[in-house]
Motif scaffolding. Structure first.
Motif, PDB file in Angstrom:
ATOM      1  N   GLY A 376       0.792  -1.221   0.000  1.00  9.18           N
ATOM      2  CA  GLY A 376       0.000   0.000   0.000  1.00  9.18           C
ATOM      3  C   GLY A 376       0.822   1.267   0.000  1.00  9.18           C
ATOM      4  N   GLY A 377       1.967   1.264  -0.670  1.00  7.05           N
ATOM      5  CA  GLY A 377       2.790   2.454  -0.742  1.00  7.05           C
ATOM      6  C   GLY A 377       3.682   2.683   0.462  1.00  7.05           C
ATOM      7  N   ARG A 378       3.724   1.707   1.370  1.00 11.70           N
ATOM      8  CA  ARG A 378       4.599   1.798   2.534  1.00 11.70           C
ATOM      9  C   ARG A 378       5.431   0.526   2.639  1.00 11.70           C
ATOM     10  NH1 ARG A 378       0.879   4.393   7.426  1.00 11.70           N
ATOM     11  NH2 ARG A 378       0.350   6.348   6.354  1.00 11.70           N
ATOM     12  N   GLY A 379       6.550   0.641   3.356  1.00 12.12           N
ATOM     13  CA  GLY A 379       7.421  -0.513   3.485  1.00 12.12           C
ATOM     14  C   GLY A 379       7.940  -0.672   4.897  1.00 12.12           C
ATOM     15  N   ARG A 380       8.367  -1.898   5.227  1.00  7.35           N
ATOM     16  CA  ARG A 380       8.968  -2.187   6.525  1.00  7.35           C
ATOM     17  C   ARG A 380       9.869  -3.404   6.392  1.00  7.35           C
ATOM     18  NH1 ARG A 380       6.368  -6.603   9.121  1.00  7.35           N
ATOM     19  NH2 ARG A 380       4.362  -7.181   8.148  1.00  7.35           N
ATOM     20  N   ALA A 381      10.844  -3.494   7.265  1.00  3.80           N
ATOM     21  CA  ALA A 381      11.698  -4.674   7.327  1.00  3.80           C
ATOM     22  C   ALA A 381      11.001  -5.721   8.188  1.00  3.80           C
ATOM     23  CB  ALA A 381      13.060  -4.309   7.911  1.00  3.80           C
ATOM     24  N   LEU A 382      11.000  -6.971   7.742  1.00  5.23           N
ATOM     25  CA  LEU A 382      10.422  -8.049   8.538  1.00  5.23           C
ATOM     26  C   LEU A 382      11.294  -8.304   9.765  1.00  5.23           C
ATOM     27  CD1 LEU A 382       9.335 -10.623   5.794  1.00  5.23           C
ATOM     28  CD2 LEU A 382       8.033  -8.750   6.805  1.00  5.23           C
ATOM     29  N   GLU A 383      10.660  -8.703  10.854  1.00  3.26           N
ATOM     30  CA  GLU A 383      11.398  -8.976  12.099  1.00  3.26           C
ATOM     31  C   GLU A 383      12.168 -10.277  11.941  1.00  3.26           C
ATOM     32  OE1 GLU A 383      10.594  -9.439  16.910  1.00  3.26           O
ATOM     33  OE2 GLU A 383       8.995  -8.778  15.555  1.00  3.26           O
ATOM     34  N   ALA A 384      13.482 -10.202  12.111  1.00  4.36           N
ATOM     35  CA  ALA A 384      14.353 -11.320  11.776  1.00  4.36           C
ATOM     36  C   ALA A 384      14.414 -12.348  12.912  1.00  4.36           C
ATOM     37  CB  ALA A 384      15.756 -10.822  11.455  1.00  4.36           C
ATOM     38  N   PRO A 385      14.335 -13.639  12.579  1.00  3.37           N
ATOM     39  CA  PRO A 385      14.613 -14.669  13.585  1.00  3.37           C
ATOM     40  C   PRO A 385      16.110 -14.765  13.831  1.00  3.37           C
ATOM     41  CG  PRO A 385      14.221 -15.673  11.440  1.00  3.37           C
ATOM     42  CD  PRO A 385      14.004 -14.193  11.267  1.00  3.37           C
ATOM     43  N   ARG A 386      16.498 -15.540  14.836  1.00  2.99           N
ATOM     44  CA  ARG A 386      17.920 -15.655  15.163  1.00  2.99           C
ATOM     45  C   ARG A 386      18.674 -16.367  14.035  1.00  2.99           C
ATOM     46  NH1 ARG A 386      15.535 -19.998  17.603  1.00  2.99           N
ATOM     47  NH2 ARG A 386      16.574 -22.016  17.321  1.00  2.99           N
ATOM     48  N   GLY A 387      19.941 -16.029  13.887  1.00  4.21           N
ATOM     49  CA  GLY A 387      20.753 -16.676  12.865  1.00  4.21           C
ATOM     50  C   GLY A 387      22.138 -16.078  12.797  1.00  4.21           C
ATOM     51  N   THR A 433      12.514   4.203   1.439  1.00  6.29           N
ATOM     52  CA  THR A 433      12.031   5.476   0.892  1.00  6.29           C
ATOM     53  C   THR A 433      11.517   5.314  -0.534  1.00  6.29           C
ATOM     54  OG1 THR A 433      14.239   6.107   0.072  1.00  6.29           O
ATOM     55  CG2 THR A 433      13.659   6.757   2.326  1.00  6.29           C
ATOM     56  N   LEU A 434      11.825   4.182  -1.177  1.00  7.99           N
ATOM     57  CA  LEU A 434      11.371   3.942  -2.550  1.00  7.99           C
ATOM     58  C   LEU A 434       9.935   3.425  -2.597  1.00  7.99           C
ATOM     59  CD1 LEU A 434      14.545   2.140  -4.003  1.00  7.99           C
ATOM     60  CD2 LEU A 434      13.971   4.566  -4.134  1.00  7.99           C
ATOM     61  N   ALA A 435       9.274   3.256  -1.437  1.00  8.60           N
ATOM     62  CA  ALA A 435       7.948   2.633  -1.391  1.00  8.60           C
ATOM     63  C   ALA A 435       6.957   3.260  -2.369  1.00  8.60           C
ATOM     64  CB  ALA A 435       7.400   2.665   0.030  1.00  8.60           C
ATOM     65  N   PRO A 436       6.789   4.592  -2.421  1.00 12.71           N
ATOM     66  CA  PRO A 436       5.812   5.156  -3.366  1.00 12.71           C
ATOM     67  C   PRO A 436       6.149   4.835  -4.821  1.00 12.71           C
ATOM     68  CG  PRO A 436       6.432   6.783  -1.707  1.00 12.71           C
ATOM     69  CD  PRO A 436       7.402   5.647  -1.567  1.00 12.71           C
ATOM     70  N   ARG A 437       7.426   4.865  -5.184  1.00 11.86           N
ATOM     71  CA  ARG A 437       7.809   4.584  -6.568  1.00 11.86           C
ATOM     72  C   ARG A 437       7.626   3.112  -6.909  1.00 11.86           C
ATOM     73  NH1 ARG A 437      13.627   7.332  -6.310  1.00 11.86           N
ATOM     74  NH2 ARG A 437      13.901   6.275  -8.332  1.00 11.86           N
ATOM     75  N   LEU A 438       7.900   2.228  -5.958  1.00  9.19           N
ATOM     76  CA  LEU A 438       7.696   0.794  -6.213  1.00  9.19           C
ATOM     77  C   LEU A 438       6.213   0.476  -6.360  1.00  9.19           C
ATOM     78  CD1 LEU A 438      10.303  -0.778  -3.756  1.00  9.19           C
ATOM     79  CD2 LEU A 438      10.553  -0.374  -6.199  1.00  9.19           C
ATOM     80  N   ALA A 439       5.360   1.200  -5.614  1.00  7.45           N
ATOM     81  CA  ALA A 439       3.914   0.967  -5.714  1.00  7.45           C
ATOM     82  C   ALA A 439       3.386   1.325  -7.097  1.00  7.45           C
ATOM     83  CB  ALA A 439       3.188   1.764  -4.635  1.00  7.45           C
ATOM     84  N   GLU A 440       4.043   2.281  -7.769  1.00  5.10           N
ATOM     85  CA  GLU A 440       3.603   2.713  -9.100  1.00  5.10           C
ATOM     86  C   GLU A 440       4.185   1.855 -10.214  1.00  5.10           C
ATOM     87  OE1 GLU A 440       4.826   6.728  -9.288  1.00  5.10           O
ATOM     88  OE2 GLU A 440       3.351   7.466  -7.829  1.00  5.10           O
ATOM     89  N   ALA A 441       5.196   1.018  -9.905  1.00  2.00           N
ATOM     90  CA  ALA A 441       5.845   0.204 -10.934  1.00  2.00           C
ATOM     91  C   ALA A 441       4.876  -0.859 -11.450  1.00  2.00           C
ATOM     92  CB  ALA A 441       7.103  -0.448 -10.370  1.00  2.00           C
TER      93      ALA A 441
END
Length: 473
Positions: A376-387, A433-441
């Motif tokens: 939806g025009g926004r982005g986030r990093a997924l919460e990483a498990p241990r590794g 920060t590229l979220a809006p541009r990726l949503a339009e791709a």
């Protein structure tokens, strides 16, 4: 000190003894495991890879030691609360050198002009306890000149705009010079919604930053060593490295028969320093059970072994995925494979398994940046498990994480060096920060082109990869 954002919010209660004891046991077991692996790493070696590994272990042990002390004091001694007059409370003074002796609290009341500091905060800032606590206007006088504007901006944003404080600055102490302090705080709102006071928790993170610098310096030394080795043996190395192309080129639609579940595209970005390729890789593969394997990674090898090691890694990953091995156990097998080689190598990797029928994603990571999810025009990093990094421990285990995706969601996987001059969280922030541009791709391939236009023209010290997978609507 608890947050005052809501006057109706009850004070936080300490957890019961049982759960805290369990956490302490887990932290100490983990610390023992890390220390056991660390003892197997030479303390004084000319090998830059070993120096880098040793520095990482030292940093991890320092953070686990802090966690152990924090949990122990949480169980035994609640932190002291500042007195009403602004002087430090006399009760429950932490022992010197403990974690809580490096954590202090403060509150500035804007309505009464009262200031309250804990005893620990006096020690952190190197201020005589006989002196009154500093007002917000006076606080910058303790801060090194270069950091005063950022502190002022944080405090102003908190008081005027109601934004939480989360940042660092350096203080010049008369006894032992410059120290780095991390500050977190929030505004306390009055009945009319205006800011009535501001509270903050401050922590001395000087030792943590020193150890992180040691890791960064040894990592840079390792990269310089790799480039020097590559220049020395480039005639031997060029042939086998060029013989290992990416597993596929262009874009993919999986499955190829019937309605596609994923639109996938990827790219390899070369080093501007002309470093030989072979370490950075990406992959996507349809598996027999109808799921899709996605992965990216980076391998730190020895001389001309980068290419052969990458080919071996990709072949092993595909073979285990075809048998139904889940991402966590799969990475554990890859790590043992690297550790058992004649020329042990280190690597980082992401391994994801996507089931289109339920739009569920199962993934694991080995010392690698987490996938970025755009929706939806926004982005986030997924919460990483241990590794831990591949090849860094003789018998590692890797956690797994689950994520339910939606139609139109976009996953972005990348290796280090994709964003030149940035790594980890700072690289992720740049890509988000590229979220809006990726949503339009219009397609995954268009998204990859957007990333390349943003990051591809800058100089980078190493090769990098980016992979984009869009969930079909």
């Amino acid at each position: 000190m608890p947050s005052h954002l809501s006057a109706d919010r009850p004070a936080a209660q300490p957890p019961p003894r049982g759960p805290v004891d369990a956490l302490i046991s887990q932290a100490r077991r983990l610390k023992g495991d890390v220390d056991a692996v660390r003892r197997g790493t030479p303390a004084d070696t000319a090998d830059p890879t070993e120096r880098w590994r040793r520095a990482l272990y030292d940093l991890a042990l320092h953070q686990l030691d802090d966690l152990d002390q924090h949990l122990a004091q949480l169980r035994e001694h609640p932190p002291a609360v500042p007195g009403p007059s602004g002087t430090p409370a006399a009760a429950s003074v932490p022992r010197h050198g403990s974690l809580l002796s490096r954590v202090g609290s403060a509150e500035w009341n804007l309505l009464t002009d009262e200031v309250s500091w804990s005893a620990e905060l006096y020690r952190i800032l190197g201020r005589d306890t006989a002196l009154p606590p500093l007002t917000l206007d006076e606080l910058p006088s303790l801060v090194v000149e270069e950091d005063r504007p950022s502190l002022t901006a944080m405090v102003t944003g908190c008081l005027v705009d109601g934004r939480p404080i989360d940042g660092e600055f350096r203080v010049l102490r008369p006894d032992d010079g410059v120290r780095t302090v991390h500050m977190m705080g929030e505004p306390a709102l009055g009945a009319d919604g205006s800011t009535a006071s501001m509270w903050a928790v401050l922590r001395d993170v000087s030792e943590l930053r020193r150890r992180r610098r040691a890791v960064r310096e040894t990592r840079d030394s390792l990269h310089r060593h790799r480039k020097a080795t590559a220049r020395t043996g480039h005639r031997l190395a060029d042939g086998p490295r060029e013989a290992v192309p990416p597993p596929w080129r262009g874009s993919l639609r999986l499955p190829p028969d019937g309605p596609p579940a994923l639109d996938i595209a990827a790219a390899h970005l070369p080093s501007s320093a002309h470093a030989p390729a072979g370490g950075a890789w990406y992959d996507a593969l349809e598996l027999p059970d109808g799921t899709t394997l996605l992965g990216v990674g980076d391998l730190t090898g020895h001389g001309s072994g980068d290419a052969s090691g990458t080919a071996m890694l990709l072949g092993a990953m595909r073979g285990m995925a075809m048998t139904g091995t889940e991402p966590g156990p799969l990475l554990a097998c890859l790590s043992r494979l690297l550790d058992a080689g004649a020329q042990p190598a280190l690597g980082s990797a992401l391994c994801l398994r996507y089931r289109s029928a339920t739009r569920t994603l199962v993934w694991a990571q080995a010392g690698h940046p987490a996938p970025l999810l755009f929706r939806g025009g926004r982005g986030r990093a997924l919460e990483a498990p241990r590794g831990v990094p591949l090849g860094a421990a003789p018998d590692p285990s890797y956690g797994q994480a689950d994520e339910t995706l939606e139609a139109g969601d976009l996953l972005l996987l990348h290796t280090d060096w994709l964003v030149p001059g940035h790594a980890g969280a700072t690289a992720a922030e740049r890509l988000l920060t590229l979220a809006p541009r990726l949503a339009e791709a219009g397609s995954a391939q268009d998204c990859v082109r957007t990333v390349i236009r943003e990051c591809g023209e800058e100089e980078r010290a190493e090769h990098a990869c980016v992979l984009v997978a869009r969930v079909a609507s």
